[in-house]
Design an enzyme around this catalytic site. Structure first.
Site, PDB file in Angstrom:
ATOM      1  N   GLU A   1       0.863  -1.185   0.000  1.00 33.34           N
ATOM      2  CA  GLU A   1       0.000   0.000   0.000  1.00 33.34           C
ATOM      3  C   GLU A   1       0.894   1.227   0.000  1.00 33.34           C
ATOM      4  O   GLU A   1       2.113   1.118   0.148  1.00 33.34           O
ATOM      5  CB  GLU A   1      -0.885   0.014   1.254  1.00 33.34           C
ATOM      6  CG  GLU A   1      -1.833  -1.164   1.312  1.00 33.34           C
ATOM      7  CD  GLU A   1      -2.752  -1.117   2.527  1.00 33.34           C
ATOM      8  OE1 GLU A   1      -2.744  -0.088   3.249  1.00 33.34           O
ATOM      9  OE2 GLU A   1      -3.469  -2.102   2.745  1.00 33.34           O
TER      10      GLU A   1
ATOM     11  N   ASN B   1       1.506   3.334   2.241  1.00 35.96           N
ATOM     12  CA  ASN B   1       2.325   3.457   3.454  1.00 35.96           C
ATOM     13  C   ASN B   1       2.806   2.112   3.991  1.00 35.96           C
ATOM     14  O   ASN B   1       3.248   2.013   5.120  1.00 35.96           O
ATOM     15  CB  ASN B   1       1.519   4.192   4.534  1.00 35.96           C
ATOM     16  CG  ASN B   1       1.222   5.618   4.116  1.00 35.96           C
ATOM     17  OD1 ASN B   1       2.129   6.366   3.758  1.00 35.96           O
ATOM     18  ND2 ASN B   1      -0.055   5.980   4.108  1.00 35.96           N
TER      19      ASN B   1
ATOM     20  N   ILE C   1       0.118  -3.319  -7.776  1.00 31.45           N
ATOM     21  CA  ILE C   1      -0.181  -4.747  -7.775  1.00 31.45           C
ATOM     22  C   ILE C   1      -0.029  -5.333  -9.185  1.00 31.45           C
ATOM     23  O   ILE C   1      -0.719  -4.926 -10.121  1.00 31.45           O
ATOM     24  CB  ILE C   1      -1.599  -5.020  -7.218  1.00 31.45           C
ATOM     25  CG1 ILE C   1      -1.740  -4.383  -5.828  1.00 31.45           C
ATOM     26  CG2 ILE C   1      -1.888  -6.516  -7.197  1.00 31.45           C
ATOM     27  CD1 ILE C   1      -0.652  -4.768  -4.815  1.00 31.45           C
TER      28      ILE C   1
ATOM     29  N   ASP D   1       8.492 -16.489   1.083  1.00 29.77           N
ATOM     30  CA  ASP D   1       9.584 -17.478   1.162  1.00 29.77           C
ATOM     31  C   ASP D   1       9.544 -18.399  -0.057  1.00 29.77           C
ATOM     32  O   ASP D   1      10.578 -18.783  -0.603  1.00 29.77           O
ATOM     33  CB  ASP D   1       9.451 -18.335   2.430  1.00 29.77           C
ATOM     34  CG  ASP D   1       9.879 -17.573   3.680  1.00 29.77           C
ATOM     35  OD1 ASP D   1      10.463 -16.481   3.544  1.00 29.77           O
ATOM     36  OD2 ASP D   1       9.621 -18.076   4.800  1.00 29.77           O
TER      37      ASP D   1
ATOM     38  N   ARG E   1      31.673  -7.734 -33.513  1.00 30.20           N
ATOM     39  CA  ARG E   1      32.107  -6.334 -33.601  1.00 30.20           C
ATOM     40  C   ARG E   1      33.624  -6.252 -33.802  1.00 30.20           C
ATOM     41  O   ARG E   1      34.384  -6.751 -32.969  1.00 30.20           O
ATOM     42  CB  ARG E   1      31.711  -5.625 -32.305  1.00 30.20           C
ATOM     43  CG  ARG E   1      32.214  -4.219 -32.169  1.00 30.20           C
ATOM     44  CD  ARG E   1      31.515  -3.275 -33.102  1.00 30.20           C
ATOM     45  NE  ARG E   1      31.802  -1.895 -32.763  1.00 30.20           N
ATOM     46  CZ  ARG E   1      31.478  -0.873 -33.544  1.00 30.20           C
ATOM     47  NH1 ARG E   1      30.855  -1.090 -34.698  1.00 30.20           N
ATOM     48  NH2 ARG E   1      31.760   0.352 -33.182  1.00 30.20           N
TER      49      ARG E   1
ATOM     50  N   GLN F   1      41.506  -8.186 -24.068  1.00 31.39           N
ATOM     51  CA  GLN F   1      41.421  -8.643 -22.674  1.00 31.39           C
ATOM     52  C   GLN F   1      40.415  -7.818 -21.852  1.00 31.39           C
ATOM     53  O   GLN F   1      39.711  -8.354 -20.995  1.00 31.39           O
ATOM     54  CB  GLN F   1      42.798  -8.575 -22.029  1.00 31.39           C
ATOM     55  CG  GLN F   1      42.906  -9.497 -20.847  1.00 31.39           C
ATOM     56  CD  GLN F   1      44.321  -9.514 -20.312  1.00 31.39           C
ATOM     57  OE1 GLN F   1      44.921  -8.464 -20.090  1.00 31.39           O
ATOM     58  NE2 GLN F   1      44.850 -10.699 -20.095  1.00 31.39           N
TER      59      GLN F   1
ATOM     60  N   GLU G   1       9.082  -7.822  -4.387  1.00 27.89           N
ATOM     61  CA  GLU G   1       9.045  -8.976  -3.480  1.00 27.89           C
ATOM     62  C   GLU G   1      10.078  -8.830  -2.364  1.00 27.89           C
ATOM     63  O   GLU G   1      10.746  -9.782  -1.978  1.00 27.89           O
ATOM     64  CB  GLU G   1       9.197 -10.304  -4.250  1.00 27.89           C
ATOM     65  CG  GLU G   1       7.998 -10.496  -5.155  1.00 27.89           C
ATOM     66  CD  GLU G   1       7.638 -11.944  -5.423  1.00 27.89           C
ATOM     67  OE1 GLU G   1       7.084 -12.184  -6.476  1.00 27.89           O
ATOM     68  OE2 GLU G   1       7.876 -12.812  -4.577  1.00 27.89           O
TER      69      GLU G   1
END
Lengths: 260, 384
Positions: free
Chosen positions: B126, B128, B156, B239, B267, B278, B363
Site C-alpha cells: 500500500e 504506506n 499490484i 519465502d 564487432r 582482454q 518482493e
C-alpha cells in the site's frame, strides 16, 4: 468423428547434405524433424478435436526411428500413433507411398477427415496427399489456408490460389492438404509430453495391411532418380543505385544493350 | 554446468525454452514499447501447462516444487522479465491459497489457475506499507455473512488482468501482527475496482495497478486460513516465491551475457573482433562467473526449500539478493560491452538493463532481504 493425420519425418532443412556417391540426401548424423507442413495439419486436427470432439490418429511410414514424430504428435494432442514400417517399403516414391498409406488407412477402418501437409520439405513433390485421396476414392482439396467452419458432417475451407483463395464446402469423407498460413502449431504441453513418454504405437508391416509386394517400396516405384545435383549458382547480380530517373535510364541502357 | 535435472525437469526447461524462443523473444520489444499485456503468450503458456507447474496434481497441476518453478521462470526471464513477471505473479497470487487455504478453497480456485483459464494476483503493498508491512491500512470488517473491505492496494502486478486476487487486510488492529488476515477477492465483486495501469521504467509488458476497495462485500468463506494468520501466510508466500524472482534474474543475466558475447564476437575494432581484447574478455568472464555462481545458489536454494527446512526464509532471501544483484550488474556490463549499440533500444540489452532494476526492488527490496538474513543469523548464533 475420426481424423487421420499423415506425417513424415524429414531431415532438418537447416542441415542438408547430399551423399556424393548416391546423390541422395545424407541422413546419417542429420537431425530429423516432423515435416513443417505436417505440423500445421496436426495442429488443425487437434484444434478440430478441441472444438468438435474427434479421435485423432497420426500415421507415418518410415523406419523405426520415425516413432519420434509419433511421440511428438501425442505431445501435441493426438490420441494415437501408427507406424507403417517394413524393410519392403524402402525406396518408395510417391506412387508407392500413397498406395501404402491408403492400405494402412483402410486397415485402420478409414477416416472422416484425412489431413496432410501440402508437401514434404525433402522431396517437395506435393503428390502424396492427392495420390492418397485418389487411392482412397475420397475427394480432396489442396493448399488449405483456413478452415472457416466445421461440424460433424463436413467443413468449409479456404483453398489458397495464386490470386486469392477459393471457398470450398465439402462433406466428409475428405482429404485436405494444408499450407502454413492455416494456424500456428502449439508448443507441446507438459502433460502431453508425459503422455508421449509412455505412449505405445501400433506398428504395421506390409503383410498387416495386405499390401501387394509389387506395389510397394522400390519395386512399386516407377520414379527413378537419375541424378541429384545442386543447382548452378545464379549469375552475378547488380543493384542499381541513384534516384529513380537515373536507375530507369541505366536499366533501359542495359536492356537495350542486351537486346542488341 | 550440469545440475542433474530429472527427466520431468528437462521437459519443463524445454517447454519454457520453446515458448521463450518462439513466442516471447520475437514479441518482447513491441510489448515493451506499447506497454502491452502479453495475453496471447500467457494463453500459450497455459496451453503448454506452464501455469500448472507449481500446483499439486490433485488440483489439476503438474505437482512441481520450487525448483521446477525456478527452471520455468529462468527461461522466461531470458526472454522478457515483463512477461515472466506476469506469469510469476499468478503463482504468487495462489501461494496463499496453497499454503493456508482450505481444501474447498483449493478445489475452487487452483484448477482454473493451473489450466490458465484464470490469472491470479497478490495484494500486499500500500502507499504506506511497502517494506514495512505493519503500515497496512486496508481493513476487513465482518458484517453478517460477509466481510466488508475498504482500502487501496498499490503497485499490484496483474492488477486489472487477474480474476483472482489474494489480499491482506487488517481484521483487528489491536492485535498487531496477529491482526492481519488474507482474503480472496474476485474480479467483479461489488465495490472492487482496479486503477489505471502505472507507467514504469521496465517490465512494461506486465500490468501494475491499484486495487481499490470501497465497501467491497465478499462472502465469509473467502477468508484464507484462520483469522489473524495473514502475516504468517504472507511471509510463507514470499519465502516460496522469492526464488522465482531470483530465477528471473538468472534468465535476464543469461540473456544479457548471450547478447554481449555474440556481439563481441562480431564487432570488429582495430582490425579484430572485440572479444579478443582482454578488457572485454574480463568483463565477459566476470559476467559468466557471477551468473554461474548465482545459478548454483538459486538451484541449491530451491531444492533446499522443497524439503521444507526451518531456515527457508534465510535461504530464500539469500538467493533472491544474490541472483538479482548479479542480474543488475551483468545487464549493466552487457550494455558496456556493446558500447553505443548497447544504449540503443534497437538492441535488447537496453531493455534488459531497465528490466533488471525491479528485480532488486519487488518482493522485498534487497536491503530488506539483507535485514532478514541478518536477523536469522542473529537468531542462529544466539542458540549456539
Amino acid at each position: 468423428m475420426k481424423i487421420i493425420v499423415c506425417v513424415k519425418q524429414v531431415p532438418d532443412a537447416k542441415d542438408v547434405r547430399l551423399d556424393p556417391k548416391t546423390n541422395t540426401l545424407a541422413r546419417e548424423g542429420v537431425q530429423s524433424i516432423m515435416n513443417p507442413y505436417d505440423q500445421h495439419a496436426l495442429e488443425e486436427a487437434v484444434r478440430l478435436k478441441d472444438e468438435l470432439g474427434a479421435e485423432v490418429t497420426v500415421l507415418t511410414m518410415g523406419p523405426p526411428q520415425a516413432e519420434d514424430v509419433l511421440r511428438q504428435s501425442i505431445a501435441c494432442g493426438a490420441d494415437h500413433g501408427v507406424l507403417v514400417s517394413d524393410r519392403a517399403f524402402a525406396g518408395a516414391d510417391t506412387w508407392a507411398t500413397s498406395y501404402t498409406l491408403a492400405q494402412a488407412i483402410d486397415f485402420l477402418g478409414g477416416a472422416d477427415l484425412v489431413l496432410c501437409g501440402k508437401q514434404a520439405i525433402d522431396g517437395d513433390t506435393a503428390q502424396v496427399g492427392p495420390g492418397l485421396a485418389m487411392r482412397l476414392d475420397m475427394p480432396f482439396i489442396t493448399c488449405i489456408q483456413k478452415v472457416r467452419e466445421a461440424d460433424a458432417s463436413g467443413l468449409v475451407a479456404e483453398r489458397m490460389m495464386d490470386d486469392g483463395y477459393d471457398v470450398v464446402a465439402v462433406d466428409y469423407p475428405v482429404l485436405l492438404t494444408v499450407v502454413k498460413d492455416l494456424n500456428t502449431p502449439r508448443v507441446p504441453s507438459l502433460k502431453g509430453k508425459m503422455r508421449a513418454k509412455k505412449a505405445q504405437f501400433q506398428v504395421l508391416s506390409a503383410a498387416d495391411i495386405g499390401a501387394d509386394p509389387s506395389l510397394i517400396g522400390l519395386a512399386g516405384s516407377p520414379t527413378q532418380v537419375v541424378r541429384v545435383f545442386p543447382p548452378k549458382p545464379r549469375g552475378e547480380r547488380t543493384v542499381l543505385t541513384g534516384d529513380m530517373d537515373e536507375q530507369v535510364s541505366e536499366l533501359a541502357r542495359r536492356l537495350n544493350a542486351y537486346l542488341q | 554446468m550440469d545440475y542433474f535435472l530429472s527427466e520431468e525437469q528437462e521437459m519443463i526447461v524445454e517447454t519454457a525454452r520453446e515458448i521463450t524462443d518462439e513466442r516471447i523473444i520475437p514479441a518482447r520489444a513491441e510489448l515493451d514499447e506499447k506497454h502491452e499485456f502479453p495475453r496471447a503468450i500467457l494463453n500459450e503458456m497455459a496451453q503448454a501447462d506452464l501455469f500448472a507447474v507449481p500446483i499439486p496434481e490433485e488440483y489439476g497441476g503438474f505437482g512441481g516444487g520450487c525448483i521446477d518453478n525456478v527452471l520455468a521462470l529462468e527461461q522466461l526471464g531470458r526472454g522478457c522479465v515483463g512477461v515472466g513477471t506476469a506469469f510469476a505473479a499468478s503463482a504468487l497470487g495462489i501461494y496463499p491459497i496453497l499454503i493456508a487455504g482450505s481444501d474447498e478453497m483449493k478445489s475452487k480456485y487452483l484448477p482454473d489457475v493451473a489450466s490458465g483459464a484464470k490469472f491470479a494476483a497478490f495484494g500486499l503493498t500500500e502507499a504506506n506499507a511497502g517494506s514495512d508491512a505493519s503500515g497496512i491500512r486496508t481493513t476487513a470488517v465482518p458484517d453478517g455473512d460477509e466481510w466488508v473491505i475498504n482500502g487501496t492496494k498499490q503497485w499490484i502486478t496483474n492488477g486489472g488482468e487477474a480474476q483472482i486476487y489474494t489480499i491482506v487486510a487488517i481484521t483487528d488492529r489491536s492485535r498487531g501482527a496477529r491482526g492481519a488476515s488474507m482474503f480472496v477477492v474476485e474480479e467483479g465483486d461489488a465495490g472492487f475496482t482496479c486503477g489505471p495501469k502505472e507507467k514504469k521504467m521496465g517490465i512494461r509488458a506486465s500490468s501494475t495497478t491499484e486495487l481499490i476497495f470501497k465497501d467491497c462485500r465478499i462472502p465469509k468463506d473467502r477468508l484464507i486460513g484462520r483469522l489473524g494468520t495473514g502475516f504468517i501466510t504472507v511471509m510463507k508466500t514470499l519465502d516460496s516465491s522469492r526464488p522465482g524472482i531470483a530465477a528471473l534474474g538468472l534468465g535476464l543475466a543469461q540473456g544479457a551475457l548471450d547478447e554481449a558475447a555474440s556481439y563481441a564476437k562480431q564487432r570488429v575494432q582495430f582490425g579484430k573482433p572485440i572479444i579478443s581484447f582482454q578488457a572485454v574478455q574480463h568483463l565477459l568472464a566476470d559476467m559468466a562467473i557471477q551468473l554461474e555462481a548465482a545459478r548454483a545458489l538459486v538451484y541449491g536454494a530451491a531444492r533446499h526449500i522443497d524439503a521444507h527446512p526451518k531456515d527457508m526464509t534465510k535461504v530464500s532471501s539469500m538467493c533472491k539478493v544474490f541472483a538479482t544483484d548479479v542480474a543488475m550488474k551483468v545487464a549493466v556490463d552487457a550494455v558496456q560491452v556493446m558500447g553505443g549499440y548497447g544504449f540503443m533500444s534497437e538492441y535488447p540489452v537496453e531493455k534488459m538493463m531497465r528490466d533488471a532494476k525491479i528485480l532488486q526492488i519487488y518482493e522485498g527490496t534487497n536491503q530488506i532481504q539483507r535485514n532478514v538474513i541478518g536477523q536469522e543469523l542473529n537468531k542462529e548464533y544466539s542458540r549456539s
